[in-house]
Design an enzyme around this catalytic site. Structure first.
Site, PDB file in Angstrom:
ATOM      1  CD  GLU A 118      16.501  46.662  11.264  1.00 19.19           C
ATOM      2  OE1 GLU A 118      17.193  46.505   9.407  1.00 19.19           O
ATOM      3  OE2 GLU A 118      17.034  48.023  11.876  1.00 19.19           O
ATOM      4  CB  CYS A 166       8.575  50.807  21.337  1.00 16.74           C
ATOM      5  SG  CYS A 166       8.973  49.683  20.909  1.00 16.74           S
ATOM      6  CD  GLU A 183      12.616  49.411  22.611  1.00 18.46           C
ATOM      7  OE1 GLU A 183      12.663  48.948  21.576  1.00 18.46           O
ATOM      8  OE2 GLU A 183      13.516  50.304  22.462  1.00 18.46           O
ATOM      9  CG  ASN A 222      16.809  46.103  16.657  1.00 16.81           C
ATOM     10  OD1 ASN A 222      17.081  46.029  16.817  1.00 16.81           O
ATOM     11  ND2 ASN A 222      16.951  46.788  15.420  1.00 16.81           N
ATOM     12  CB  CYS A 270      10.157  54.671  18.523  1.00 19.53           C
ATOM     13  SG  CYS A 270       9.283  53.133  18.518  1.00 19.53           S
ATOM     14  CB  CYS A 304      10.817  48.432  18.128  1.00 20.18           C
ATOM     15  SG  CYS A 304      10.530  49.506  17.302  1.00 20.18           S
TER      16      CYS A 304
END
Ligand code: THU
Length: 160
Positions: free
Chosen positions: A64, A115, A75, A62, A112, A73
């Protein structure tokens, strides 16, 4: 009116050492990727490792941003890396590991919703299931045989 039941089944391993040698290696790569995550705001690091059919392993973590929604993210970083460097090459497996510098993540952390949706597009296109393994920093590992089993009633291009 009718009711239907939608079920999914997963395999739960007690810990990473119960995985096969190859699957453990892929999870080790996800852990390696997780340790390089850029997560200064959430303090929650996620690593993802994809195994392609050409045996290449693609890593993501990830990333940010101070403008919070601009982050991404692990993934999706990994799958888009695979999609851009190896378009059309099938993805056999995905391993995910998550940790936090605030508390010990000792339960499996699934991808999530956004994703899952993004990953499902690749699984649908390749017409072959993608195995997904996910864990925290320690503890149980969940394995699903297909991405779509994590996302019933997914949206796909046939609706457009
Ligand atoms: N995160 C992931 O990398 N993957 C997920 O599936 C869920 C959340 C990241 C995004 C954000 O950087 C941090 O974890 C906290 O939400």
């Amino acid at each position: 009116m009718r009711k239907i039941e939608v079920t999914t089944s997963v395999t739960i391993f007690n810990n990473i050492s119960e995985l096969s040698v190859d699957d453990k290696l892929l999870m080790d790569k996800a852990i390696e990727a997780r340790k390089k995550a850029y997560a200064p705001y959430s303090k929650f690091s996620v690593g993802a490792a994809l195994l392609l059919e050409n045996d290449k392993i693609i890593l993501g973590n990830n990333q940010e941003s101070a403008a919070y929604p601009s982050g991404m993210c692990a993934e999706r970083v990994a799958i888009w890396k695979a999609g851009s460097d190896f378009p059309g090459v099938k993805i056999k497996k995905l391993a995910i590991s998550a940790s936090s510098s605030i508390s010990k993540v000792d339960k499996p952390i699934g991808p999530c919703g956004a994703c899952r949706q993004t990953l499902s597009e690749y699984e649908i296109n390749q017409k072959e299931p993608m195995e997904v393994f996910f864990m925290g920093e320690v503890g149980e590992v969940v394995k699903t045989n297909s991405l779509l089993s994590l996302l019933p009633f997914s949206f796909d291009s046939s609706y457009l």
